[in-house]
Structure formats: C-alpha cells, structure tokens
Design a protein around this motif. Structure first.
Motif, PDB file in Angstrom:
ATOM      1  N   GLN B 625       0.831  -1.204   0.000  1.00  0.00           N
ATOM      2  CA  GLN B 625       0.000   0.000   0.000  1.00  0.00           C
ATOM      3  C   GLN B 625       0.865   1.253   0.000  1.00  0.00           C
ATOM      4  O   GLN B 625       0.603   2.221  -0.710  1.00  0.00           O
ATOM      5  N   MET B 626       1.917   1.211   0.819  1.00  0.00           N
ATOM      6  CA  MET B 626       2.796   2.382   0.921  1.00  0.00           C
ATOM      7  C   MET B 626       3.491   2.668  -0.405  1.00  0.00           C
ATOM      8  O   MET B 626       3.798   3.812  -0.719  1.00  0.00           O
ATOM      9  N   SER B 627       3.775   1.622  -1.149  1.00  0.00           N
ATOM     10  CA  SER B 627       4.477   1.859  -2.411  1.00  0.00           C
ATOM     11  C   SER B 627       3.522   2.367  -3.493  1.00  0.00           C
ATOM     12  O   SER B 627       3.938   2.785  -4.551  1.00  0.00           O
ATOM     13  N   CYS B 628       2.238   2.324  -3.198  1.00  0.00           N
ATOM     14  CA  CYS B 628       1.259   2.789  -4.180  1.00  0.00           C
ATOM     15  C   CYS B 628       0.789   4.223  -3.872  1.00  0.00           C
ATOM     16  O   CYS B 628       0.513   5.005  -4.784  1.00  0.00           O
ATOM     17  N   LEU B 629       0.751   4.535  -2.563  1.00  0.00           N
ATOM     18  CA  LEU B 629       0.180   5.823  -2.151  1.00  0.00           C
ATOM     19  C   LEU B 629       0.851   7.051  -2.803  1.00  0.00           C
ATOM     20  O   LEU B 629       0.146   7.930  -3.300  1.00  0.00           O
ATOM     21  N   PRO B 630       2.186   7.127  -2.851  1.00  0.00           N
ATOM     22  CA  PRO B 630       2.783   8.322  -3.451  1.00  0.00           C
ATOM     23  C   PRO B 630       2.466   8.449  -4.941  1.00  0.00           C
ATOM     24  O   PRO B 630       2.507   9.553  -5.492  1.00  0.00           O
TER      25      PRO B 630
END
Lengths: 570, 1127
Positions: B625-630
């Motif tokens: 998820q974190m790698s998608c948010l930005p």
C-alpha cells in the motif's frame, strides 16, 4: 557441590594438578585414528535415521558444525569426517587418563570421565618443580593420544576450574587464585547443566555477573541473603578459596587369571581341567574378600592361521569350524556367563562353562586362557518358613544351561506376550523365578503357557455348524486347543474353482490330503510402518488323512506368497 | 445390488480417514446409487456429503452413530463395575465404560429433527467428546429413525460380550420396542475376523428368533484400503499412543474400505437377504437435506403491523435521516432504489432478516458500541437507510444485485464489523438472549490438518522425538509464495531428515495424505446462525469451549450451502482501536470526536497519505500500500476507496494497478474498451477495479441480468465446473458479439473478469473499509497519543509489531514513557508530559501499560494497580509483601525492564542516599559507555542512570534486581522483622546494550533510542545511509542501507520476489530481493535480525526502494528484535 566439605584455606602447603581433555568423545576416537586429528571430525549419537552430533573437534566447530545438528545437515559439509560415539573407547580413554595420572601420583580423583585431579604432594623431589610436572603430565597424556589442558593450584577446585577454563598448561601460585581465575566466565562453575545451575546462571546474567572476578567481588552477607549457601560456595570457588579432601580412585578389584599354554589345546577335556584350576583360584580369591560373582568372562586366544586337517572331525574336540576361513579370521574367542544370582561354586561354574563351550566351540586351537570374574556381594537369602521351596539357583542355572545347549539360547525362558495382532507375537525373557517364589504367575504367561497350545475361543464351522459359539452362550467349558508347529510346516495348496482343494506336504506325508471343509480366510496385517510389516490369511481346514480327519490351521503369507500349516487343532 | 448404509467419514474426528467427498467419489466409481454417512455423535460431514452426492447424482442418506448408555439391567451392573473406567480414558472399550454406539438412519424429516435433538441433548450436558444418551431419551426421539444393531461397538456386540446371547437378545428386543419392529435391522459385517464371525452367528440366531431382517454393511472407515494406514495413525493419536505402542487398539486388517456391490455379494453369498435388505432399506430413507425445514425467525412487530410494513416504516425513517438534506435528484434516485429493493425483499420474504440485523445495529447504537456493515450489504440503499451500513449506495452508484438477486436463489449475507473483544461478546450474548439458547448458535470452524500440525502429529505417532518434530515444524514454510523448492520434500531436508530412509518416507507420505482432513471442531470467530423455533432440530448444537457459547456442527460454508442465513459478527481490531481512541480523547482532552461527522477533506490526512506515512492506519499501512500511495496521491475520499481495493491479488494479477496509476498521472490515455462501457468504467479511468464493475460490464456489454452477472462472477471465480464456466463464457461472448464489441475488447473483458472475479473487492466493501481507514488516519494525524495507545492496547493486530508502532510514534514527536509500577496501568495510558522535549510537539505522553511486561499475568498487574491506589509502594520489599500475586519471575522481569526503578521514590531525592563511591562508579560508566555515540535522538530511557544520579529515580535496574532477589527469598519468621539493610547494590548499572537486550526480552520493544542509533558512526564509516536520507538521493545510485528487519514478505503474486522493510532510527527503508539472490541467501534473509543491503536506489514517483544486489548481516545488538514475516 553440595555434600562436599569445603573450608577456606588458611595456609597453602599442598598442590594439586588437574588434567582435563576438551572434546573428550572426539579425543577418545582420535586415539584409535590419530591421522584424523588434522581433519574436521564430528561424533554422532543416536539410532539411524535420527543420529545427531554429540561432539565435534575445533576444526569442525570452525566449519559451522555444532552439537545437536542432524546427520543429514552436516553431510553437506565438505571434508567432515563422521564417527559414531563409542562408549567403550571413551571408557578406554578414561582408563588411559587414570593410568597416566596414576603414573605420577598414587592419590588420584576422577572428577569426571574427562577430568582427573591428582595430589602433587611429595612429587617435586621426584619430577622437579610444579610447571615441569604439569608439562610432563600433558606430554604423557599426549603420548597416550589425548590432548589435554593441565593446571596446578593449591586446591583441587581451583585446579579443575583452571584446567577447564585455560588451554595448555597453567600454574597458579599460592595467593594468586582469585586473580588468575577472575578472567574466567562464570559458566565454568557449572559442570552439568541442571535446572538449578541454569537458574543460578540466569540470575548472574541478570546481575551482569559475567566473570568469576565479578562474583568474587560481591559482598558475602548480601550474597548469602540472596542465594544462600550455594551462593557463598560459588563465590568461594570463584575466589579460589576452597579446599577439600581428595577422594582417590581405588584400584579396581580385578579377579582375573591367565594361563599361557606351551602347546595349543585342541580337545575340550584338557581345557576343562585347566578351567577347573583357574576357577578354583578365582573362587578362593573371591571368598577371601567375602565376595561372589555373577559374571564370568572367558577369553581364549587362538592360534592364527591354523587349519584343521579334517574339518568334519570335530567331535569331542574344541570344535573346528566347517569353514577354515572363519578360523583364520579369529584371533580371540570370548564367552561371558551371566548368572541370575551371585554364586561361588567352582564346580557349577565349570559345568556351565563346559556346556557353553560345547554349544559354542572356539573353533581353533587355544594358546592362551584368560578367565575373569566380576565381583559382587554374595547372596544372603532366607526363604519364608511357609513358602514352597524355590529351586536351588545353582541347579536351576545348570538345568537352563543344559536346555539351552540343546534347543538354543533364544529358545529358553519365560514368555512375554506382546500387545499386537501379529499371531504368536511374543518375546522370550530370561527365566528367573521371583524370590521368594510366588505361586502367582504373570497374567500374560498364564494366558498362554510355553507349551505351544492356544485356546481357540471361537468355535464354529462355516459350512457345517451354524450354532453359536459356546463362549457367547456363557458355556466356555468346550474349547479347542491349537497345537502350534514350530517351525511351521511348508506345504503346497491346490485351489479349484477358487476354493481350497488339496494340500501337499513334501516333508511329512501324513500332513496332506483333500480339504474336506475350510473356514476362513481370517485376515490380518500390521506393522505397515516398519520394514517388517506383515499380512496373512488363515483358514481352519479339515483334511482327510490316511486314517482319520485332521484339523489344521492353514496360513498364507500375503506378502511373500508362502503357504504353511501353523498348527493342528486337538 | 448393494448399498452401503454404515460408513464414517473423517468427520468422525480421528475415527474415519476419508473426506465425505472422497467417499461419494468412491461410491460413484463403484456404481452404487446411494450411500449413508453415519458419523460419530453428529452430522458434521453430512452437508459436504449431501453436496457431493448431489453433484454425483447419488442419494445421500443421513444418520449418525449415537453413543448410548447400556440399557438396564446391564447398565447398572456394568457402570457400577467399571465406574473407574468411565473417566476420560479413551483406551477403555466403550462397552467397559457402560456405553455402546447405536447406528441410526434418518427416514423422515421428523426423524432428522429427532436425531439432532437427541445429539444436542447429549452434547450440551457433557464435556467435549463425552456424553451418552439414555434409554428414555431414545424412546422420546425414536420416531422417524431406523436403528441398526451396530458393529464392534454396537449394542449387540456389547451385550453379547458381557451377558451372552440371552442378554443380547433382550437388548435387541428392547431396541425393537423403542424403534418399532419395522425399524430395526440386525447388522452383519464381515471383515475376516474369527470373533466377528462368531458374533454374526449369534446375530443371525437372534434375528431369526425375533423375526427381524438382516442387513449387510461394511462399517466403512475409509474410501480405499490404502487409507487404513491413516486410520491406524488416527487411532494412535486418539489414544495418545505411538503406532508401536498402540498394539491391538489398531485395526486388525484393512477391510473397512468401501467395497463394491460384487465384493459384498460374494462376501454374503450365504445370506443374500442381508444384501437385498440394503436396497429395500435405502428406498425407505426418504429424507434428504433438500427437506431441511429451516426457517428464519420472525421479527416481533407491534399489533396491526406486518414485518414488511414495519420494515418500510423503519426504512422511511432512516431515509429522512440519511437523505433528508440531499439534493432532490439524489433523493428521488434513492427513493426509487429503496422501493425497488423493498419490493424484492418482500418477494423473497426477507423482511424478518433485515429487521433482525436492524435490531442488532440499534442495540449497538444504544450501547455505544461501534458497528458498521461491510461486504456486499453496503450495495443496498435499504441497509444504508436502516443504518446497517455507512456507505451511500445510491450516490456511489453501487450495484444492488451484488447483494441480493432473485435469480441467484441465495440468502443475502450481512457482515457486521464490531470492536473485537468484550464489545463483540456483548452483541453475541444479546443475540443468544433474544433468540434463546436453542435458537441461535455460532457456526463451527473445522480445524483441519495443515503442514505444521500434520508433521507434528504424524511424527508423534511414529514415535519421533520432540526435538526432531520441532525441527520439521519449524522448517514448514510460512511464506505466502511457494517456489518449486518449497515442497514437503524440501522441508524435511531442511529439518535434516533423509527421505531415503523408509521410515521417514512413510512419515512424509502420511503428512501428505493427512493434509486437509478434519482434526477437530472449533468455533468460528463471528458467524452466527439463528432460526425460527428450534435450531436444534436443524443441526445438532454443542457447547463451545468458551463458556456460555453454543456452536452448531457445521461451518459457515455448510450453512450457506444448506440455505441457512447467518449473520457475521466480525471483530475488527481497528474498530476497537477507534472506540478506545475516542474514549481516551474524551478522558484526556475532554473532546468529543464523532466518527460519523469527521471532515471528509482534512488536508493533514491527505498530505500524510500522499507521503505514505501510514504505519498503524487501517488497510493502507502495508508495504505494498505504501508503495502505491505516493503514485496514487489521494486527494478525495473516493481515492481512498480505490487505494483500499487496488492492492489486492485480483487487480495485481489482472495487471490493473499500473494502467490505472499511469492513467491517473496522465501518462496513458483513458480507454473504456467500448463506448457503451464508459459509464461503468469512467470513475476508475477505464480500468475495472471492483467486482460490481465486472457485473455491470456483463450486463451492459452482454445483456446479462443482475443475477446472471453474479452467477458469472461465481462461476469464473471458483472454477468449480469447467462446463458451467464454458457455458457462461459462451453466453457472455455471444452477448458481446450481438452488441458489436470487437474481438480484442471481448478478450480483454473476459481476461479481466476471470483474473480477479474472486480476489477483487466489491466497491461497497472497499468503501466501508475506506471509511475506517480515513477515520484511523484522521485520529493518527490529530490525536497521535490516543491513537497509538489504543493501537498498543489492541495488539496483536495490523501489519507491524508494537516495537515499530512505538518507534513510528516517537518519530512523529510522541513521548513514550517506559513501564513503571508506580505509574503504569494495565493498559497503555496518556499522561501530561512533565519534561519538555525539544522534539515533542505535544504535551501528552504515552505511558506503556503493564500488559507489555512479558510474562506478567493480568491479575498480578491489576493487583499492583489496586495496591498502589491504596498507598504508594515505599520499597520493593513493600511491593512484594503487598502484592503476593507477583511471582519471582514476574518481579525479575519488572526489575529488568526498569519498571521498579522509581519504587519508593515519590519524587524525592535518592531515598537511601547512595554513597559517593557508588555514584562515582556510575558516573564513570556513563562517560565511558552509556551515552550512545553520535545519536541525535534523546529519549527518556537513555538517561536512566543519569536520572538515577539526579535523584529522579531511586534505583537503577540492577539495584532493583538485587533487591528483588532478597525480597522474594523467604527468610523465615525469625529474620522477617529485621529492618531492611542498606539498599545499595554492588552491581554495575546496565550499559545501553544490556538495557536494549532487557527491554526487548521483557517488553518486545524499547522506548529508548533505536538500536541503530548507537552505531550510527560505524554505519556511516561503512557507507550505510539513513532511511531518511534516501529521498534526497537520486534514482539509480548504488548505495547501502542497513537496519533492523521489521517485515519480510514474499507475496503469492510477486513471483518469488521478497520485500524487506528495514528500520533504523530515522524511519523505514524498503528493499527488494530478486528470487535468485533470495535462494543464495535464504537462511540469512529469513532469519537475520539486522541486515545491510547493498544495491541500486529506485525512486519512481517518490516510491523509494533499494533493489538488492548483496546482503550481509549486521552486528548491532544481541537484543531479540522481531519481524512480521509471512503476511
């Protein structure tokens, strides 16, 4: 540590040395194979397939092998030599260590199999100053194939701790114990990992006590308040301030007689004569010490390379083997007689040995006889006044030995039934009447006596008898006994239209004929998880013999395909 | 012809070795038209048996083997004689325990109800695995049941063995008397045993004398003879023996397999009537599960109302509340939709169900329990109006058919998310209370053999030592992704076991064979079934291990298959966190936060999400998820809905993620496959991301009805039937063809449907989750202390260990205080911060609760809090005396983690006035080793010794340990009254490394500096960059990162790639490990606590990671840090 007498040293006039062999199981094996010393070696313990590493040498340790790894895990380690743990070799190595230390001092204590402490009192005039004695000790052990650490100190405990903690030779001068031991980790105080020692170690670890000097520095009273006398004792050890009396190893009580013969003996009769003489000597020695024996070990050294002129002519001789190659390979022949009770009667012993040698001839001419007795306290028994007399142990042993010499050793004893569906699953136990003799027999043996009969509780016939089993009616007075053939009788079975028709027995003409009727198959199988799994079908058959009808139990081994008669019904 | 009427499946738990499906398959292969399943004391396997039989067109007869007490007079005699045996020793034969097993077959619905009630009565009054019905109960529930005289454990065999043939005859007469002469069959089995044949003769004689019919059965325990081995192993496990010591408890032979009619006819050639009777009896067994008679409970409504009118009224009220202030367009659309839904609800006779769920939600609201409907229920405007769900299905244009459809013939499924723990329990108890003990129950959870349990139990049965078993169990991989090497074979080799050895080979085979067989029955975490009238007439009920709970014998899939409506009351950790946070905010800040009225456009929230600073937030905290948010850069609520749904196996496997993100960033044109699909796909930029979109595509592109579309999803997803799927696919293609959709677009549509039909989220579900995600983000951004405390109080949950949560909170400026017995409660609490900290932006500090002291029992912890409230502890001795619940190990742990340091302090100077010498020594230590070299982090626990010297703390940790050891030692009455001596300890204070080790061992975390902080200078010398520096380093640069591994992932969708999250004192860095590098460094990557990773920095759209080229271990600390490894 508990139970030993310790006192704080007031004056130092005595010195003790300790020799410690690191990785003892490995060193024990290296004595026999010194060429492996430069290799990585791991000693395994346990039964296949679950062997695990029990000990390793330094090279193996450096290669990443550690205690507890499985054989498969370390097999990938290149250049690693694997050996099974050998308790006899460890015992031998321990004996060597004792010999080595006893050659220096008569007062020697075996602290563990790998650790020996010796009293150096009076040795300096003989062997020189203390460092020299220590080095000589280490060198002697090395010559005997054991690499060791040696330390010298004013008390046995300090010497032991130093030998375990410092490699090579260490000499701790008087008054320097605490200083020298100070750098050792507290773990050296705990030889065996018991629950108590683990608990103490954990406490020390929490307190940040890592070295003996940390422990030595703790205040005595406060330590005693927390760890009690155990703590004080450990602290005294850490300070090197304990002393105790050595508990020297007593020279073993060895009862052994040896005769070397000028001419090789071939016949049993002269051997018996010599054995009789040796036995009398042994028994006299044992008696002098108020001892008896429960184990006799006979070791015969045989002539090498001897071949009989006539291999078949062994009647009355020492038993020349049928295959000469076997005789060549043998160098010594050993027999051990174990007795159920301690005895001290040379005549009985001689008879037992004779019977045993008759059943197990040495197979070659004898050049040396060595007879040893294991000493035990004699039997002091008095039977109850109103109890039936038990057989005399001597006579019973002789009778059993005679039977064994006829039927074979594994065929004498008491039956123990096994909890299994495998038919006739039992094992033999050595026959030993309980003392005093009890009329009650073991329930399992009461079920089936060793007579070879079996109660067949379900009485029915498939074709002719539709009546209900008498047992089910509560009328168990009618039983059919199965008389088991040992060994079973191999037969051939003819099958017609899918039915058993005829049996043929090449070895016994009486056991063949037309099958009149059959009940079965009764199918069973088991132990499928073992190599020795089994599966079989049984039938109860009536066979028309020459004169009358015989009832048999017919069996087919479903794994091997073999047919045999297992027994006959009375 | 022959029909097997006595068989057990693996649902007889350790007494049968085949699944019901396998029995049915074997039955079909043997051309047997019907079969009966009689599991031990239950109908556990019957639904699966029924479903499999339906598929194979075989008639499934239902029944059970019911344990009964021996009838009088035998019962009294036997039970008296064997009273001691009756205790739990399962190795004692049933008959010796005064019991037997009665095989009962169900002939009618009444019979089935009787069977269920009979079993329920027995189960509910006894402990698990025990109990027997008595003669009287049999008489009460005999109607509709047909009784067999049983096998080795049956009534005939038991009485025959004990009392002989006359007692047996008497017993059979009694059974005939209970069940009726027409409903009893004398059972014969032939397994080639002498004793059994003798019994058969007795049975035949009894049958003839009483003129009862004979019945041949084979007492089947497994489908094929080969499975006898497993059955033997089960026997050994059941009796807690090994195979070698089980002896005659094991089977005598392998004859209890499902035999063909020909084999059985040959076996009973002398008794043809026994074979013929099987067919005759089968024809009498009319009952099947089609005729279950389940009815959902009626909701009590006021007089003059019907359930439907009452529901309409409640919906109308809700409509006013939900849509009262909405635009007229939305209002009219909503009104229209609600009317449509209500009509369907009425047609399907479901108003009762909606009212019951509404009632539950109302109860929660009244009791201040957070509740939110999730799943497909959020597609319903009625559910939204009733307050069951929080998502407006109308304004979000969600597809109602995904929830309820006339064509599908399935019950709706409403799942309610509740705070996990006590609150959920209250709701469950409310249901019990409302619908009665026999009207509501939890669904079961069948515990099946998986790798670990299989290897452990099989090995135990084979007699392997515990150490070996531990090794095999430990070698069982827990990674989600399994490569070709990750087989049972390799696990055995990893454990150091050689499969060439026959015994180990057998072990291996057994482990494989036992996979997925049921082991025992558990309780599902939240599924509840309720029933109109008596649930115990639909399915037997059992007591659950949790007191006050009742569980049905079927799991939720079985219940769904048989059309039983269930309500899932799911405990959601985050709901409990939200609830606890609100309470903490109220108590500490005096503010009321209403989750329903949070501002939907909070800039702090979106800014945090855009930076992927989401540790601890619901559903959006994982590495993926974190790698998608930005890249996604959420700006509106709907973006969070997409974010929640997009990182799922469906969109990932269907390769939807990248196209969507590219289109969102304007790097790729939006393409809707076909102009007609534009309305469906417009808001997801032409990329289908939700299940509803697939359904709509089928409806728009291929003219499917809503129900048909749902059928398509299920068929595609489960791949249950190739034929069914092909048929639907053909219909789909022909529909698209007729609508003029190009071949290329057709392929894309079929691909997208098939790739994530099962693994995608419904939009409604994503929206429900997004609401919770937003609330958690809001609380974290604005009430960090309360949110973190609530998170820590609800562990275990979420993606990260407490240690990571604490470090993250500290990096965000929260002051975290260590456990202190003079201040800590059992739970983590908030305190006004006494010391101002340069980095602390808030005056609120978090105090760790006593629950984080490992090994400390709650009652001991609560006793500390209680005693402290009475009077402060003046010394450790005082603490030990006043809290006798504390064990020595607990006190040691508390001392070791510094929780006793301020005992006796009361903010006064060092009570016992430490000697100058001691202080000097401490000072010296500080200057040498305590102060971490080059660390910019200054935190409370770091200065423990300094604090001790300043007089803020009375003791250091080793002082406390020193005192504890004395205080717990029982000195006896003589010395007990002695005054406490000088409390100075001669021990050195712990150095930072020792404190780290103690912190991690005692609490699993440290509130002091991160272990990496102590080594920063060394790390810099090694060229290792901080995590916080990475954003400033250009893409493509070769570098090194290093730190504590907090998470290792090997997702099933990532083709063997491993993702590592590496934490240092400045943040978390991500590393990607290629499969070949992983293979080379498997052990290191799987187990090392601290790693250095060398590789190329990848910075794509602010998503930063290091593509590893080399990994090596870092020597940082002996502290046992832990990572979350197999997510």
């Amino acid at each position: 540590m508990k139970g030993l007498t310790h006192r704080v040293i007031e004056s130092m006039s005595q010195y003790f040395a300790c020799i410690f062999v690191p990785d003892f199981p490995v060193e024990a094996l290296l004595r026999a194979e010194p060429e492996l010393r430069s290799r990585s070696l791991a000693v395994l313990e346990g039964k296949a397939p679950l062997q695990k590493v029990f000990a390793v040498n330094e090279n193996a340790r450096r290669a990443g092998v550690s205690q507890g790894m499985t054989k498969l895990q370390i097999e990938a380690c290149s250049g690693l030599v694997l050996r099974a743990r050998s308790l006899p070799q460890e015992a031998a190595a321990h004996a060597v260590l004792l010999d080595c230390t006893q050659s220096f001092s008569p007062r020697v204590e075996a602290v563990g199999c790998d650790t020996i402490v010796l009293d150096l009192a009076g040795l300096q005039p003989l062997f020189g100053p203390l460092p020299k004695i220590a080095r000589a000790l280490a060198r002697r052990a090395s010559d005997l194939g054991l690499e060791s650490n040696v330390s010298v100190a004013g008390n046995p405990e300090t010497a032991t701790l130093a030998a375990r903690g410092f490699s090579g030779v260490t000499v701790i001068p008087e008054g320097k114990e605490a200083e020298q031991l100070g750098s050792l980790p507290v773990e050296v105080l705990f030889e065996n990992s018991t629950q108590e020692s683990a608990h103490l170690l954990e406490t020390f670890s929490r307190w940040g006590i890592r070295k003996l000097r940390d422990l030595a520095a703790l205040p005595d009273v406060a330590l005693s308040e927390r760890l009690g006398q155990d703590g004080i004792l450990l602290q005294a050890l850490a300070r090197g301030a304990t002393s105790r009396t050595l508990v020297p190893v007593e020279p073993p009580l060895i009862f052994e007689e040896v005769v070397e013969l000028e001419y090789p003996l071939v016949l049993l009769e002269p051997l018996a004569f010599l054995l009789g003489r040796l036995l009398e000597q042994l028994c006299a020695r044992l008696e002098a010490r108020a001892l008896a024996t429960q184990e006799l070990r006979l070791s015969l050294e045989l002539e090498n390379g001897w071949q009989p002129e006539d291999p078949s002519a062994n009647n009355g001789e020492t038993g020349v083997p049928a295959r000469p190659s076997r005789a060549q390979a043998r160098q010594s022949f050993q027999r051990t007689l174990r007795l159920p009770v301690p005895l001290l009667d040379p005549k009985t012993f001689l008879k037992l040995l004779q019977l045993d040698l008759k059943a197990h001839p040495p197979g070659a001419p004898i050049v040396k006889i060595r007879l040893a007795a294991e000493p035990v306290r004699p039997r002091a028994a008095q039977n109850g006044l109103f109890l039936p007399p038990a057989p005399e142990p001597e006579k019973l042993e002789l009778t059993l030995a005679r039977i064994a010499s006829i039927v074979g050793e594994d065929k004498v004893g008491s039956l123990e039934l096994l909890d299994t569906h495998r038919p006739q699953g039992f094992r033999m136990q050595r026959f030993a009447p309980s003392e005093p003799f009890s009329p009650q027999r073991h329930p399992s043996t009461a079920l089936r006596a060793g007579s070879g009969t079996e109660k067949n509780s379900s009485h029915f016939s498939v074709q002719k008898n539709s009546s209900v089993s008498p047992c089910l009616r509560g009328e168990c007075d009618l039983v059919t006994a199965l008389r088991i053939f040992r060994p079973p009788v191999d037969i051939a079975v003819a099958i017609q239209d899918g039915k058993l028709a005829h049996i043929t027995c090449p070895r016994n003409k009486a056991m063949q004929g037309e099958i009149l009727w059959a009940a079965g198959p009764w199918r069973s199988s088991g132990d499928w998880w073992e190599k020795e799994g089994w599966a079989r079908d049984e039938w109860d058959i009536a066979v028309q013999g020459e004169s009358d009808i015989a009832l048999y139990r017919l069996v087919r081994d479903r794994l091997g395909g073999r047919w045999f008669l297992e027994g006959t019904y009375d | 012809m022959y029909i097997e009427l006595h068989s057990r499946s693996a649902f007889s738990f350790l007494e049968g070795a085949s699944l019901p499906e396998n029995l049915v398959e074997a039955c079909a292969n043997l051309n047997m038209p019907a079969m009966a399943l009689l599991d031990r004391d239950g109908v556990y396997g019957s639904p699966r048996f029924h479903m499999a039989a339906k598929k194979a067109r075989i008639k499934a007869h239902i029944g059970a083997e019911v344990t009964c007490e021996l009838f009088s007079p035998q019962r009294h005699r036997d039970t008296e004689k064997n009273k001691n045996h009756k205790a739990k020793d399962s190795s004692v034969p049933l008959c010796l325990r005064g019991e037997f097993r009665l095989p009962l077959l169900v002939s009618s619905r009444l019979g089935y109800q009787n069977l269920c009630r009979l079993i329920t009565k027995m189960k509910l009054r006894s402990a698990k695995g025990e109990g027997a019905v008595c003669e009287e109960e049999l008489r009460q529930h005999a109607t509709g049941l047909i009784c067999l005289t049983g096998d080795d454990n049956g009534p005939l065999a038991s009485t025959l063995a004990h009392g002989g043939i006359e007692e047996a005859r008497h017993c059979v007469e009694q059974l005939a008397n209970i069940f009726g002469r027409d409903n009893i069959y004398v059972e014969l089995q032939r397994h080639f045993h002498r004793e059994q044949e003798a019994r058969n003769h007795a049975a035949i004689e009894i049958a003839r004398s009483l003129q009862l019919p004979l019945l041949a059965t084979n007492g089947v325990c497994y489908a094929t003879a080969r499975e006898r081995e497993l059955c033997d192993v089960f026997t050994a496990i059941r009796h807690k023996r090994t195979l070698a010591t089980a002896g005659r408890l094991l089977a005598r032979n392998s004859e209890r397999y499902l035999k063909s009619p020909q084999e059985m006819q040959a076996l009973f050639a002398d008794l043809p009537e026994a074979i013929a009777n099987t067919v005759e009896l089968s024809s009498r067994l009319a009952f099947t599960f089609k005729d279950l008679g389940y009815e959902f409970p009626k909701y009590p409504v006021p007089e003059g109302e019907t359930m439907m009118s009452f529901l309409r009224e409640r919906t109308r009220e809700g409509f006013q509340q939900r849509y009262g202030r909405a635009s007229s367009d939305l209002q009219s659309r909503a009104r229209c939709q609600i009317e449509r839904e209500l009509k369907l609800i009425e047609k399907l006779a479901l108003p009762g169900y909606f009212l019951i769920v509404w009632d539950l939600v109302r109860f929660c609201r009244e009791e201040n329990i957070l509740v939110q409907g999730r799943g497909s229920a959020a597609n319903s405007a009625v559910c939204y109006s009733l307050g069951i769900t929080a998502v407006d299905a109308v304004s979000m244009e969600l597809l109602f058919e995904r929830f309820l459809s006339e064509e599908r013939g399935e019950w709706p499924d409403i799942d309610l998310d509740l705070p996990s723990g006590d609150q959920r329990e209250r709701v469950i108890q409310y249901l019990y209370k409302r619908y009665g003990e026999r009207g509501a129950a939890m669904t079961a959870n069948v515990i099946t053999y998986r790798s670990r349990m299989a290897s452990r139990e099989m090995g135990k049965a084979l007699g392997f030592d515990p150490e070996t078993l531990d090794k095999v169990s430990a070698a069982v991989s827990t990674w989600e992704y399994r490569d070709d090497n990750d087989t049972f074979d390799h696990r055995f080799r990893d454990a150091g076991l050689d499969l060439n050895h026959p015994r180990l080979r057998k072990y291996f085979e057994l482990c494989v064979a036992v996979q997925d067989l049921p082991r025992h029955l558990g309780q599902h975490s939240g599924g509840m079934v309720i029933c109109q009238g008596q649930l115990d007439s639909i399915v037997p009920l059992e007591p659950a291990s949790m007191p006050g709970r009742v569980v049905v014998q079927w799991d939720k899939e079985d219940c769904a298959d048989l059309g039983i409506i269930k309500v899932d009351l799911l405990g959601l950790g985050m709901m409990a966190v939200l609830e606890d946070s609100l309470k903490l905010i109220h108590d500490h800040h005096g503010e009321e936060v209403n989750l329903a009225h949070l501002p939907s456009d909070d800039p702090a929230v979106y800014s945090t999400l855009q930076k992927a600073d989401t540790i601890g937030m619901f559903q959006i905290e994982s590495r993926a998820q974190m790698s998608c948010l930005p890249r996604l850069q959420p700006k509106y609520f709907y973006d969070i809905v997409v974010q929640v749904a997009i990182i799922r196996p469906g969109p990932i496997v269907g390769q939807m993620v990248n196209p969507y993100l590219r289109r969102r960033m304007g790097r790729e044109p939006v393409n809707h496959l076909h102009p007609s699909l534009e309305p469906v796909l417009a808001r997801t930029l032409g990329v289908p991301l939700f299940q509803e979109q697939l359904l709509r595509i089928a409806m728009v592109a291929a003219n499917f009805t809503g129900g048909e579309a749902e059928e398509l999803r299920r068929a595609m997803g489960f791949k249950r039937s190739q034929a069914r799927m092909k048929d639907i696919e053909a219909r789909l293609r022909s529909g698209m063809e007729s609508n003029g959709i190009s071949r290329e677009a057709q392929e894309q549509i079929v691909l997208s449907i098939s790739s994530f039909a099962l693994y995608g989220f419904p939009e409604s579900h994503a929206a429900s989750f997004a609401l919770i995600a937003y609330a958690s983000a809001y609380l974290k951004c604005h009430y960090l202390a309360a949110f973190t405390a609530a998170l820590l109080n609800n562990q275990p949950m979420g993606f990260y260990r407490p240690a990571t949560l604490v470090k993250d909170a500290q990096r965000h400026g929260l002051k975290v205080l260590p456990i202190d017995v003079t201040k800590s409660e059992w739970q983590c609490t908030l305190e006004r911060s006494a010391l101002s900290n340069q980095q602390s932006t808030s005056s609120t500090a978090l105090r760790l609760g006593l629950r984080y002291a490992r090994g400390l029992r709650e009652d001991a912890g609560q006793a500390i809090v209680l005693q402290r409230a009475i009077a402060p502890f003046v010394s450790i001795r005082d603490l030990v005396h006043r809290v006798p619940e504390l064990r020595k190990d607990e006190l040691n742990t508390l001392a070791e983690i510094g929780a006793l340091n301020s005992v006796g302090n009361s903010n006064s100077p060092r009570r016992h006035g430490g000697t100058e010498k001691t202080d000097k020594r401490n000072k010296k230590n500080i200057s040498i080793s305590v102060k971490p070299p080059d660390t910019s982090v200054s935190e409370p626990a770091l200065s423990e010794v300094e604090g001790c010297l300043r007089g803020e703390l009375a003791l250091h940790r080793r002082d406390a340990l020193w005192q504890v050891e004395r205080a717990v030692r029982n000195s006896g009455p003589l010395l007990d009254e002695l005054p406490e001596p000088d409390t100075n300890s001669p021990l050195h204070p712990m150095n930072p490394e020792e404190r780290l080790v103690a912190d991690f061992r005692g609490t699993g975390m440290t509130v002091g500096p991160h272990p990496m902080a102590y080594h920063r200078a060394r790390m810099e010398a090694m060229g290792i960059h901080k995590a916080s520096d990475l954003s400033r380093i250009p893409d493509g640069q070769h570098l090194r990162i290093g730190g504590c591994v907090i998470c290792r992932q090997r997702p099933g969708t990532a083709k063997g790639f491993v993702f590592l999250s590496i934490e240092d004192e400045t943040g978390v860095a991500n590393a990607i490990v290629m499969p070949d590098l992983f293979q080379k460094n498997r052990l290191l990557l799987s187990s090392a606590q601290f790693l250095m990773v060398e590789g190329i920095l990848q910075n794509q759209d602010n998503v930063i990671s290091v593509k590893a080229e080399r990994v090596s271990p870092l020597s940082i600390t002996r502290a046992e840090t832990s990572s979350h490894d197999f997510y």
